[in-house]
Design a protein around this motif. Structure first.
Motif, PDB file in Angstrom:
ATOM      1  N   ASP A 174       0.857  -1.183   0.000  1.00 16.66           N
ATOM      2  CA  ASP A 174       0.000   0.000   0.000  1.00 16.66           C
ATOM      3  C   ASP A 174       0.896   1.237   0.000  1.00 16.66           C
ATOM      4  O   ASP A 174       2.121   1.132   0.096  1.00 16.66           O
ATOM      5  N   ILE A 175       0.334   2.396  -0.102  1.00 19.34           N
ATOM      6  CA  ILE A 175       1.104   3.625  -0.253  1.00 19.34           C
ATOM      7  C   ILE A 175       1.942   3.929   0.988  1.00 19.34           C
ATOM      8  O   ILE A 175       3.131   4.228   0.895  1.00 19.34           O
ATOM      9  N   SER A 177       3.038   2.008   3.467  1.00 16.68           N
ATOM     10  CA  SER A 177       4.094   1.042   3.817  1.00 16.68           C
ATOM     11  C   SER A 177       5.273   1.102   2.854  1.00 16.68           C
ATOM     12  O   SER A 177       6.390   0.745   3.219  1.00 16.68           O
ATOM     13  N   TYR A 209      -0.795  -9.525   2.522  1.00 16.85           N
ATOM     14  CA  TYR A 209      -1.396  -9.318   1.199  1.00 16.85           C
ATOM     15  C   TYR A 209      -2.861  -9.729   1.201  1.00 16.85           C
ATOM     16  O   TYR A 209      -3.222 -10.813   1.651  1.00 16.85           O
ATOM     17  N   SER A 213      -8.056  -7.254  -2.667  1.00 15.54           N
ATOM     18  CA  SER A 213      -7.847  -5.805  -2.683  1.00 15.54           C
ATOM     19  C   SER A 213      -7.210  -5.363  -4.002  1.00 15.54           C
ATOM     20  O   SER A 213      -6.098  -5.772  -4.332  1.00 15.54           O
ATOM     21  N   ILE A 215      -6.142  -2.401  -4.576  1.00 18.52           N
ATOM     22  CA  ILE A 215      -4.984  -1.580  -4.209  1.00 18.52           C
ATOM     23  C   ILE A 215      -3.755  -2.458  -4.019  1.00 18.52           C
ATOM     24  O   ILE A 215      -2.669  -2.153  -4.527  1.00 18.52           O
ATOM     25  N   HIS A 216      -3.914  -3.556  -3.301  1.00 18.27           N
ATOM     26  CA  HIS A 216      -2.784  -4.457  -3.065  1.00 18.27           C
ATOM     27  C   HIS A 216      -2.293  -5.071  -4.373  1.00 18.27           C
ATOM     28  O   HIS A 216      -1.074  -5.166  -4.617  1.00 18.27           O
ATOM     29  N   GLN A 219      -0.560  -2.243  -6.465  1.00 25.46           N
ATOM     30  CA  GLN A 219       0.706  -1.802  -5.879  1.00 25.46           C
ATOM     31  C   GLN A 219       1.773  -2.893  -5.989  1.00 25.46           C
ATOM     32  O   GLN A 219       2.940  -2.599  -6.261  1.00 25.46           O
TER      33      GLN A 219
END
Length: 284
Positions: A174-175, A177, A209, A213, A215-216, A219
């Motif tokens: 994610d952003i 981390s 993870y 998601s 996002i996951h 990313q």
């Protein structure tokens, strides 16, 4: 001589310590390697995941934790003994895993850090070489040393990086981390240039993870695509899924008969074994 790998991320809660402990257990139990875990993190999570908390407190009182490697240089008295400080055959699996040793940490590292920085001008040794000075002679007894670094790039963390051959960055995809990854790479690169050390990145490990998601997924794909130019070499193929296993495996008061039992038999056992194989294939 041992291969030394530091586990590092500037953000807490990314699964760094759980990964360190799991890989150490698998390397020793499944692959027969002689492994030393060096707990540089003042939170002592790796320490109390591998030994009884009462045993840790006794060692802390006697000055037989990593703290006294640094504290002895402030007090000018020699208290620390590496031979006494290293705990042999640790883990809550089957009464301890043969070949898995621990150099425990101390929560008091937090307090000594600032005091130690003030004392640097009067130290007879380069402050970046303190861990190396104490530990170097013992490395020949091990195949792998895993260093659980604190979530910063301060003096204590740099001591671990100075003796490392490689570093791994565990991260949640994610952003927040991944935000500090460029800072880690740049700072280690500068440390490498200024001190002529040969530390190299092994890669990123995706942790916590969530398969569902977007996002996951996005990313993680971006991290893979950018790996060569970003400087962290690669993203390991094995992802560690989000779950509630971490709290259980880090609880030393629980006892397990085998790694299969500890790591939920098929699922997490196979995941951590696969990741360990990937890491070992990069260093052997």
């Amino acid at each position: 001589m041992a291969t030394v790998i530091s586990m590092i991320n500037l953000k807490g809660g990314v699964g760094k310590t759980t990964l360190t402990v799991a890989m150490a257990e698998f390397m020793a139990a499944e692959y027969g390697l002689k492994v030393l875990v060096v707990d540089l993190d003042p939170q002592t999570n790796a320490t109390v995941a591998l030994i009884n908390e009462l045993e840790w407190r006794k060692r802390n009182i006697r000055g037989q934790t990593l703290l006294n490697i640094f504290l002895d240089h402030l007090s000018k008295y020699q208290v620390f003994s590496l031979e006494e400080a290293i705990v042999h055959n640790v883990s809550n699996v089957n009464g301890g895993i043969e070949g898995l040793d621990l150099l425990p940490s101390s929560i008091d590292l937090i307090e000594v850090h600032d005091e130690f920085l003030q004392a640097i001008p009067s130290l007879p040794i380069n402050p970046l070489h303190l861990l190396d000075d104490v530990l170097r002679a013992a490395l020949s007894a091990y195949d792998i040393v895993l260093i659980d670094c604190p979530p910063d790039l301060g003096l204590i963390c740099q001591n671990g990086l100075m003796i490392s051959d490689y570093y791994i960055i565990p991260t949640i995809p994610d952003i927040l981390s991944t935000y500090g990854i460029p800072q880690i790479i740049n700072r280690i690169g500068r440390l490498q240039r200024e001190n002529s050390i040969s530390i190299q990145p092994l890669g990123l490990v995706i942790s916590k993870y969530r398969q569902q998601s977007e996002i996951h997924k996005n990313q993680a794909n971006l991290l893979k695509i950018h790996a060569p130019k970003a400087g962290y070499r690669q993203v390991f193929n094995t992802f560690i899924p989000e779950g509630n296993l971490a709290a259980m495996v880090m609880d030393y008061t629980l006892h397990f008969n085998s790694l299969r039992e500890k790591y939920n038999y098929s699922k997490y056992y196979q995941i951590y074994k696969a990741l360990t194989e990937e890491v070992l294939s990069c260093v052997q």
